[in-house]
Design a protein around this motif. Structure first.
Motif, PDB file in Angstrom:
ATOM      1  N   GLN A  33     -34.542   4.180  20.132  1.00  0.00           N
ATOM      2  CA  GLN A  33     -35.579   4.574  19.188  1.00  0.00           C
ATOM      3  C   GLN A  33     -36.913   4.821  19.886  1.00  0.00           C
ATOM      4  O   GLN A  33     -37.332   4.065  20.749  1.00  0.00           O
ATOM      5  N   CYS A  90     -35.568  -4.212   8.218  1.00  0.00           N
ATOM      6  CA  CYS A  90     -34.428  -3.429   7.765  1.00  0.00           C
ATOM      7  C   CYS A  90     -33.145  -4.107   8.213  1.00  0.00           C
ATOM      8  O   CYS A  90     -33.129  -4.883   9.169  1.00  0.00           O
ATOM      9  N   PHE A  98     -28.539   4.147  13.758  1.00  0.00           N
ATOM     10  CA  PHE A  98     -29.618   5.087  13.482  1.00  0.00           C
ATOM     11  C   PHE A  98     -29.174   6.491  13.860  1.00  0.00           C
ATOM     12  O   PHE A  98     -28.577   6.715  14.914  1.00  0.00           O
ATOM     13  N   TRP A  99     -29.467   7.433  12.988  1.00  0.00           N
ATOM     14  CA  TRP A  99     -28.934   8.787  13.100  1.00  0.00           C
ATOM     15  C   TRP A  99     -29.545   9.568  14.258  1.00  0.00           C
ATOM     16  O   TRP A  99     -28.892  10.395  14.876  1.00  0.00           O
ATOM     17  N   ALA A 103     -35.491   8.114  14.052  1.00  0.00           N
ATOM     18  CA  ALA A 103     -35.240   7.629  12.688  1.00  0.00           C
ATOM     19  C   ALA A 103     -36.295   6.625  12.242  1.00  0.00           C
ATOM     20  O   ALA A 103     -36.861   6.743  11.142  1.00  0.00           O
ATOM     21  N   LEU A 104     -36.563   5.616  13.069  1.00  0.00           N
ATOM     22  CA  LEU A 104     -37.566   4.617  12.693  1.00  0.00           C
ATOM     23  C   LEU A 104     -38.949   5.238  12.567  1.00  0.00           C
ATOM     24  O   LEU A 104     -39.721   4.899  11.666  1.00  0.00           O
ATOM     25  N   SER A 106     -39.639   8.154  11.608  1.00  0.00           N
ATOM     26  CA  SER A 106     -39.701   8.875  10.340  1.00  0.00           C
ATOM     27  C   SER A 106     -40.038   7.933   9.200  1.00  0.00           C
ATOM     28  O   SER A 106     -40.840   8.266   8.315  1.00  0.00           O
ATOM     29  N   LEU A 107     -39.425   6.747   9.199  1.00  0.00           N
ATOM     30  CA  LEU A 107     -39.731   5.781   8.152  1.00  0.00           C
ATOM     31  C   LEU A 107     -41.153   5.250   8.283  1.00  0.00           C
ATOM     32  O   LEU A 107     -41.875   5.113   7.287  1.00  0.00           O
ATOM     33  N   TYR A 122     -37.484   4.141   1.875  1.00  0.00           N
ATOM     34  CA  TYR A 122     -36.095   4.463   2.190  1.00  0.00           C
ATOM     35  C   TYR A 122     -35.915   5.951   2.493  1.00  0.00           C
ATOM     36  O   TYR A 122     -36.750   6.779   2.122  1.00  0.00           O
ATOM     37  N   GLY A 123     -34.817   6.253   3.183  1.00  0.00           N
ATOM     38  CA  GLY A 123     -34.467   7.630   3.485  1.00  0.00           C
ATOM     39  C   GLY A 123     -32.994   7.875   3.227  1.00  0.00           C
ATOM     40  O   GLY A 123     -32.300   7.035   2.655  1.00  0.00           O
ATOM     41  N   GLY A 159     -30.847   2.443   4.599  1.00  0.00           N
ATOM     42  CA  GLY A 159     -32.007   3.249   4.962  1.00  0.00           C
ATOM     43  C   GLY A 159     -33.307   2.710   4.431  1.00  0.00           C
ATOM     44  O   GLY A 159     -34.274   3.449   4.277  1.00  0.00           O
ATOM     45  N   ILE A 204     -31.430   8.912   8.034  1.00  0.00           N
ATOM     46  CA  ILE A 204     -32.006   7.786   8.756  1.00  0.00           C
ATOM     47  C   ILE A 204     -30.911   6.991   9.453  1.00  0.00           C
ATOM     48  O   ILE A 204     -31.039   6.603  10.618  1.00  0.00           O
TER      49      ILE A 204
END
Length: 285
Positions: A33, A90, A98-99, A103-104, A106-107, A122-123, A159, A204
């Motif tokens: 990440q 989370c 995590f996609w 991802a993190l 983005s949140l 959430y996503g 997510g 996410i």
């Protein structure tokens, strides 16, 4: 409510048991990440399949881990909360990951949004099969998800970022639930308060399909627990989404022995196509 920033610490909790085959992908997805201010807590339920050796190999990148028998996933999460120091938390399973590397990030971007009004961010979650193929994605704006969430689990828990004040206000997860304890906890807040959806990224978290989705008895238990949670929090009657979910499970249970597995899977996916949904049952053999 505090304002998130690049300095906001995120606690990532993994609960695992006999999942050595998938745990390393989960760990690698966290390690990659781009958001640096995070901690990782792994709670293993006393696995004997090589999980402990894997955790020992990763110990320099795990802030806290233990391997001992527990009373289930919600007990493991509650124990992890005692070690979590992040402002936001989370929860992942060992089969999840995590996609993307961002991802993190983005949140976390939602934490600094001037219009943030929720303690739950959430996503989308990508549901994948054993081959890594995306079967469908779950997650939609809260304005659309709210009505269904009050009846069924329409917001993917994997997510979600939880502000730690939720646990200070409501206490830990209710361990009397075996499957729907995450839903019950979220409903404590979301029966009245909003959640905030991060619309940008493709997903996410990636979630491997299995477990409840392929076992009608467990799916029924989950829906019964969902109703128990709703009743305890003031939702007197089940809604149409809950009733339809139960009806679909009983339909599967009736068709499987009558038509056989292969034909039932094809018929169920035909029904999904009629509802505008992508095939699922024929892609999870």
């Amino acid at each position: 409510m505090q304002t998130g920033s690049a300095a906001t610490k995120i606690s990532i909790v993994i609960a695992t048991y006999h999942a050595a085959g998938t745990l390393e992908q989960c760990l690698r997805s966290i390690d990659s990440q781009t958001y640096a201010n995070r901690e990782l807590i792994v709670m293993d339920g006393g696995s004997t399949d090589g999980t402990v050796g894997l955790l020992e190999a990763w110990s320099d990148r795990i802030d806290y881990w233990e391997s001992e028998a527990d009373r289930g996933i919600y007990h493991a999460w509650n124990k992890a909360l005692k070690h979590a120091s992040g402002e936001w938390i989370c929860f992942l399973g060992a089969d999840d990951y995590f996609w993307s590397e961002t991802a993190l990030e983005s949140l976390v971007s939602a934490l600094v949004a001037p219009d943030r009004n929720s303690r739950l961010i959430y996503g989308r979650v990508a549901v994948v099969n054993d081959l890594g193929q995306v079967l469908y994605r779950v997650g939609e704006a809260w304005d659309s998800a709210r009505q269904r969430f009050h009846q069924v689990m329409s917001m993917p828990h994997l997510g979600v970022l939880h502000h730690r004040s939720l646990f200070e206000d409501y206490g830990p997860f209710d361990e009397s639930f075996r499957i729907a304890g995450d839903y019950e906890f979220l409903l404590r807040e979301l029966r009245q308060a909003p959640a905030q959806f991060v619309a940008g990224p493709e997903a996410i978290v990636g979630m491997r399909v299995g477990g409840i989705s392929s076992q009608p008895a467990l799916a029924l238990q989950q829906l019964r627990e969902v109703r128990r949670a709703q009743r305890s929090l003031g939702f007197r009657w089940p809604g149409p989404y809950w009733i339809m979910a139960v009806a679909r499970i009983y339909l599967r249970m009736a068709l499987w022995p009558l038509l056989g597995e292969a034909r039932t899977r094809r018929l169920l996916d035909f029904g999904r196509r009629l509802r505008g949904l992508p095939p699922f049952w024929t892609r999870t053999l």
